[in-house]
Design an enzyme around this catalytic site. Structure first.
Site, PDB file in Angstrom:
ATOM      1  N   THR A 165      -4.410  -4.110  -2.084  1.00 42.52           N
ATOM      2  CA  THR A 165      -3.355  -4.815  -2.812  1.00 42.52           C
ATOM      3  C   THR A 165      -2.540  -5.705  -1.885  1.00 42.52           C
ATOM      4  O   THR A 165      -2.410  -5.433  -0.691  1.00 42.52           O
ATOM      5  CB  THR A 165      -2.398  -3.826  -3.498  1.00 42.52           C
ATOM      6  OG1 THR A 165      -1.801  -2.976  -2.496  1.00 42.52           O
ATOM      7  CG2 THR A 165      -3.120  -2.972  -4.524  1.00 42.52           C
ATOM      8  N   ASN A 223       1.010  -6.526  -0.984  1.00 44.05           N
ATOM      9  CA  ASN A 223       2.338  -5.916  -1.093  1.00 44.05           C
ATOM     10  C   ASN A 223       3.362  -7.055  -0.955  1.00 44.05           C
ATOM     11  O   ASN A 223       3.578  -7.584   0.127  1.00 44.05           O
ATOM     12  CB  ASN A 223       2.512  -4.878   0.024  1.00 44.05           C
ATOM     13  CG  ASN A 223       3.780  -4.067  -0.119  1.00 44.05           C
ATOM     14  OD1 ASN A 223       4.645  -4.417  -0.926  1.00 44.05           O
ATOM     15  ND2 ASN A 223       3.910  -3.017   0.659  1.00 44.05           N
ATOM     16  N   GLU A 279       3.015  -4.513  -5.959  1.00 40.19           N
ATOM     17  CA  GLU A 279       1.698  -4.659  -5.351  1.00 40.19           C
ATOM     18  C   GLU A 279       0.712  -5.202  -6.374  1.00 40.19           C
ATOM     19  O   GLU A 279       0.678  -4.744  -7.517  1.00 40.19           O
ATOM     20  CB  GLU A 279       1.193  -3.324  -4.818  1.00 40.19           C
ATOM     21  CG  GLU A 279       2.091  -2.718  -3.748  1.00 40.19           C
ATOM     22  CD  GLU A 279       1.555  -1.394  -3.232  1.00 40.19           C
ATOM     23  OE1 GLU A 279       0.468  -1.406  -2.624  1.00 40.19           O
ATOM     24  OE2 GLU A 279       2.202  -0.364  -3.462  1.00 40.19           O
TER      25      GLU A 279
END
Length: 318
Positions: free
Chosen positions: A212, A214, A260
């Site tokens: 992901t 962030n 995220e």
């Protein structure tokens, strides 16, 4: 579109113009009616249209600590206004000194001396000047003295969002805070966007097979309620379908609230340090703590599948 910060940025030879003034946070569908009419009126008169807004939000100066969550940063508002055909955007630094200007001083200093307003377009509840003492009636009264007209546009727009409440920035913030990003999108006329720099997190997503981005949001950004959402991750103009997580990561006893985004089927991305945008389309589920990592992985796979279905369905209809 020209962009000015402060009255001194306005060209010395600036002529007559059509002006609208307001915070215009979010540039939602009600705002679009007013700004769109200002653009239309300017074209009728053959002169430029100008939007005047403020930074920081006036409430932060008048009542420190009361800054509302922002629906769009100034550069995003500028993009949206440019799309509506606005010729110039004036961002006035809202200082304590500026907040002391009486309504008459505000009109003379901003509308008359620098922007040479020929027409002013506002909503019915427009207030300005020290302690918000100025209103549309006063603005109109001084128009006779300073040779400008005032046109009041009814921005009363409703839909399904908020149970049929009139569209407003306040309603949009509430819907976002409740996780109703679909309702917020109806008010805004587009999905709510959260922008920021991609920073290094715990990298658990990468370990679990769902790397992901962030995103560290810009200050005062309106962040949706904790949960999982469908939407898009936009990087350098490329918009990628994404599953988005907002929350403290309860599975790993996290305490810091994060945003995220997993770009679906894109495991090759290196986004650290880049400015990205996350667009929220729909709520998928609440934030949960699962009994095991395996259960979490099953849920994440289902979230990604659902996010892909929702973004694909949206793409087919838009």
């Amino acid at each position: 579109m020209q962009r000015w910060r402060g009255l001194e940025d306005i060209p010395q030879d600036w002529g007559r113009s059509v002006v609208t003034i307001g915070s215009y946070d979010g540039v939602h569908r009600g705002h679009q009616l007013i700004i769109g009419r200002a653009v239309e009126r300017a074209r009728e008169l053959g002169i430029p249209s100008v939007v005047v807004t403020f930074d920081p939000h006036p409430s932060e100066v008048v009542r420190p600590g009361s800054h509302p969550p922002l629906l769009a940063p100034h550069h995003r508002r500028a993009e949206l206004m440019a799309e509506l055909g606005v010729d110039a955007l004036l961002i006035l630094p809202f200082t304590t000194e500026f907040s002391q200007l009486s309504p008459a001083e505000f009109i003379a200093k901003v509308l008359v001396d620098r922007l040479h307003a020929k027409a002013v377009i506002e909503g019915p509840n427009f207030r300005f000047g020290h302690k918000a003492a100025g209103n549309v009636a006063f603005l109109t009264e001084l128009g006779a003295t300073y040779d400008y007209t005032v046109e009041v546009i009814d921005l009363y727009v409703t839909g399904e969002a908020g149970g049929g409440q009139p569209f407003s920035s306040t309603l949009t913030r509430r819907l976002i805070a409740e996780g109703d990003v679909a309702g917020a999108a109806e008010v805004l006329g587009r999905p709510h966007r959260v922008e920021g720099i991609v920073v290094r997190g715990a990298q658990r997503g990468r370990e679990l097979g769902f790397p992901t981005a962030n995103v560290e949001p810009l200050p005062h950004t309106a962040i949706p309620a904790d949960g999982v959402y469908a939407g898009w991750l936009e990087v350098d103009g490329e918009s990628m379908p994404a599953a988005i997580s907002v929350g403290t990561n309860p599975q790993f006893d996290g305490t810091e609230r994060t945003v995220e985004a997993y770009a679906i089927d894109r495991v090759d991305l290196d986004l650290y340090g880049l400015h990205v945008a996350v667009d929220f389309l729909a709520y998928v589920r609440g934030m949960l703590k699962f009994d095991s990592i395996d259960d979490l992985l099953v849920a994440m796979a289902a979230d990604v599948k659902r996010a892909g279905e929702l973004t694909a369905a949206y793409a087919r209809t838009h």
